[in-house]
Design an enzyme around this catalytic site. Structure first.
Site, PDB file in Angstrom:
ATOM      1  N   ASP A  54       0.822  -1.217   0.000  1.00  0.00           N
ATOM      2  CA  ASP A  54       0.000   0.000   0.000  1.00  0.00           C
ATOM      3  C   ASP A  54       0.857   1.269   0.000  1.00  0.00           C
ATOM      4  OD1 ASP A  54      -1.616  -1.738   2.661  1.00  0.00           O
ATOM      5  OD2 ASP A  54      -2.068  -1.914   0.516  1.00  0.00           O
ATOM      6  N   GLU A 220     -11.195  -0.140  -3.207  1.00  0.00           N
ATOM      7  CA  GLU A 220     -10.421   0.511  -2.126  1.00  0.00           C
ATOM      8  C   GLU A 220      -9.197   1.190  -2.716  1.00  0.00           C
ATOM      9  OE1 GLU A 220      -9.448  -2.831   0.340  1.00  0.00           O
ATOM     10  OE2 GLU A 220      -7.732  -3.386  -0.888  1.00  0.00           O
TER      11      GLU A 220
HETATM   12  O1  AHR Z   1      -2.793  -3.823   3.554  1.00  0.00           O
HETATM   13  C1  AHR Z   1      -3.773  -3.454   4.483  1.00  0.00           C
HETATM   14  C2  AHR Z   1      -5.102  -3.176   3.790  1.00  0.00           C
HETATM   15  O2  AHR Z   1      -5.301  -4.222   2.844  1.00  0.00           O
HETATM   16  C3  AHR Z   1      -5.150  -1.883   2.990  1.00  0.00           C
HETATM   17  O3  AHR Z   1      -5.604  -0.800   3.747  1.00  0.00           O
HETATM   18  C4  AHR Z   1      -6.136  -2.237   1.899  1.00  0.00           C
HETATM   19  O4  AHR Z   1      -6.030  -1.394   0.780  1.00  0.00           O
HETATM   20  C5  AHR Z   1      -5.716  -3.677   1.579  1.00  0.00           C
HETATM   21  O5  AHR Z   1      -6.740  -4.397   1.073  1.00  0.00           O
END
Ligand code: AHR
Length: 488
Positions: A54, A220
């Site tokens: 991320d 997301e």
């Molecule tokens: O890596 C942690 C979470 O997992 C992140 O916030 C999200 O984007 C992913 O799916």
């Protein structure tokens, strides 16, 4: 490799087996050498595990600042003047969140302050978005936590926040579960300032297309990309637990940004797995510009096996993007980890790692006692392979160099802007002020003098010391051996 250190005598014993000959040609630095572009070549991953999922990568004033999920309560940041240097750049804790595993930090400047948005759980409650604000314009901080951003009703779950600046207003896009159908969707909320939502979020995208629903229905990791008056909102789709995690894109079509009707979704993914290159689940990305502003790059995480998922195997990769004739971004395909890439255009000369040895003492410039705090001492010590004696010289393009320590990450600095002979040399948070700029003047025999731009004084083996721990000061340049150093 450990470098045991006893306090008091501060003696260091080295693992001889680990000694690596640094075969750097002893070429005197040509102080007039201009910074070259593009930057040093590299191959992915740009940042290895474990704190490498991320990623948010920001380029600011010729340096890159990197944050990513850390699996701890801390936000840590890396700084490097080149992408190639990110891999070894030290992690520095910038926020102690006081929560559980910190996910997906987003770093962005609003006005003259930096903001870090991240999600944590606290006291058993839902995972929510928190924000910390920098004290000044240095992305490295220090930071003050400004609290939780109230994005969903009933203190609801909200993650992967990032900012959108549109039509002169500030918005936050984020991921949350819809109260209507419980799909993990993209939401947008208006912001009255960088740390306050003026209303709860409204949904602008749900995972409804097939390619958004593999291994789990997910939208997301949204990130705005704006160019030539167009606004794209790129995001991750499907679940990170599988190889089909990928990027999709919305475009703002006008009207109220809070309304789903103001956003159109592209029918196909814009970036996805590349089995031929053994790249799986590429996603949760950010975009950044090259130091000269001519190129747009993407940072994203991916796995090297189709069976890996949302855990610590995800590493950060970066590559350049292009633009289609119709003005939309072309992300291409994720490249393999064996592909050698040229660094972004305009990077300062990649820092050259060097030992800096004094001609008179035959000792090496040293981060004394492994200091890591601003003000850390600089002394001379028996030359060894320890990172405390690795110095990274980055050409600033004006004939001067920044000289950063490989262990502390701090820079050689004329303490307190002094100008008198005998002035102290310290390590301080790198800021590229004139007190941290050093001209390297070659003299005979492969030696150089190091002249501070602010004081005009030379780096000096003070009082001609020859024992480990001998002091380093600045002194009026006189050309004697105590002011001559090999750099390499
Ligand atoms: O890596 C942690 C979470 O997992 C992140 O916030 C999200 O984007 C992913 O799916």
């Amino acid at each position: 490799m450990l470098f045991p250190q006893r306090r008091g005598t501060a003696r260091r014993a080295l693992s001889l087996a680990a000694a690596v000959v640094i075969a750097l040609a002893l070429t005197p630095f040509n102080a007039g050498q201009a910074a070259a572009a593009p930057g040093p070549s590299f191959s992915n991953p740009a940042v290895g595990t474990p704190n490498s999922a991320d990623p948010t990568l920001v380029q600011y004033n010729g340096n890159y600042y990197y944050v990513a999920t850390t699996w701890s309560a801390d936000v840590v940041m890396r700084r490097s003047s080149t992408i190639a240097g990110l891999h070894t750049a030290p992690e520095q804790v910038v926020v102690r969140t006081g929560g559980t595993t910190m996910w997906a930090p987003h770093l962005e400047m609003v006005g003259d302050r930096w903001y870090l948005y991240y999600s944590v759980e606290q006291s058993g409650g839902a995972r929510r978005t928190h924000v910390a604000e920098s004290a000044g314009t240095d992305p490295m901080g220090p930071y003050t936590i400004r609290g939780i951003i109230n994005l969903m009703p009933n203190n609801g779950w909200a993650i992967d926040a990032s900012l959108l600046k549109l039509n002169g207003a500030l918005y936050m896009t984020f991921s949350a579960f819809s109260p209507i159908d419980n799909l993990q969707s993209l939401f947008i909320a208006p912001m009255s300032n960088p740390w306050t939502a003026s209303a709860f979020g409204t949904r602008i995208s749900a995972p409804t297309l097939t390619w958004e629903r593999q291994d789990g229905d997910v939208n997301e990791g949204s990130f705005a990309l704006q160019r030539n008056g167009r606004t794209f909102l790129t995001y991750s789709a499907s679940h990170c637990q599988g190889p089909n995690y990928k990027l999709g894109m919305l475009e703002y079509t006008g009207g109220d940004p809070l309304a789903q009707a103001s956003w159109s979704k592209f029918a196909d993914p814009i970036f996805q797995r590349n089995d031929a290159a053994s790249v799986y689940g590429p996603g949760h990305h950010s975009f950044f510009s090259s130091p000269d502003g001519t190129e747009t790059w993407i940072a994203y995480h991916a796995n090297s096996s189709a069976t890996q998922g949302c855990g610590k195997t995800r590493t950060t990769r970066v590559q350049k993007i292009s633009w289609n004739a119709d003005g939309t971004p072309n992300l291409g395909v994720p490249v393999s980890t064996s592909t050698v890439l040229q660094g972004p255009s305009g990077e300062a000369d990649g820092p050259s790692r060097a030992k800096i040895r004094n001609r008179h003492s035959n000792l090496c410039l040293d981060d004394y006692n492994f200091g890591t705090q601003p003000g850390a001492e600089v002394r001379q010590w028996t030359c060894n392979d320890a990172p405390v004696q690795d110095w990274y010289l980055t050409a600033l393009g004006n004939g001067y160099y920044e000289i950063r320590n490989g262990h502390s990450g701090l820079c050689l600095d004329d303490k307190d802007w002094a100008t008198a002979a005998g002035s102290v040399v310290q390590q301080w948070t790198c800021n590229r002020y004139t007190v941290q700029q050093w001209r390297v003047n070659s003299v005979a025999g492969g030696y150089s003098t190091l002249v501070n731009r602010y004081s005009g004084l030379c780096l000096d083996n003070y009082n001609f010391g020859t024992a480990p721990g001998a002091e380093v000061r600045q002194w009026t340049c006189n050309g004697n051996n105590a002011q001559q150093w090999t750099i390499g």
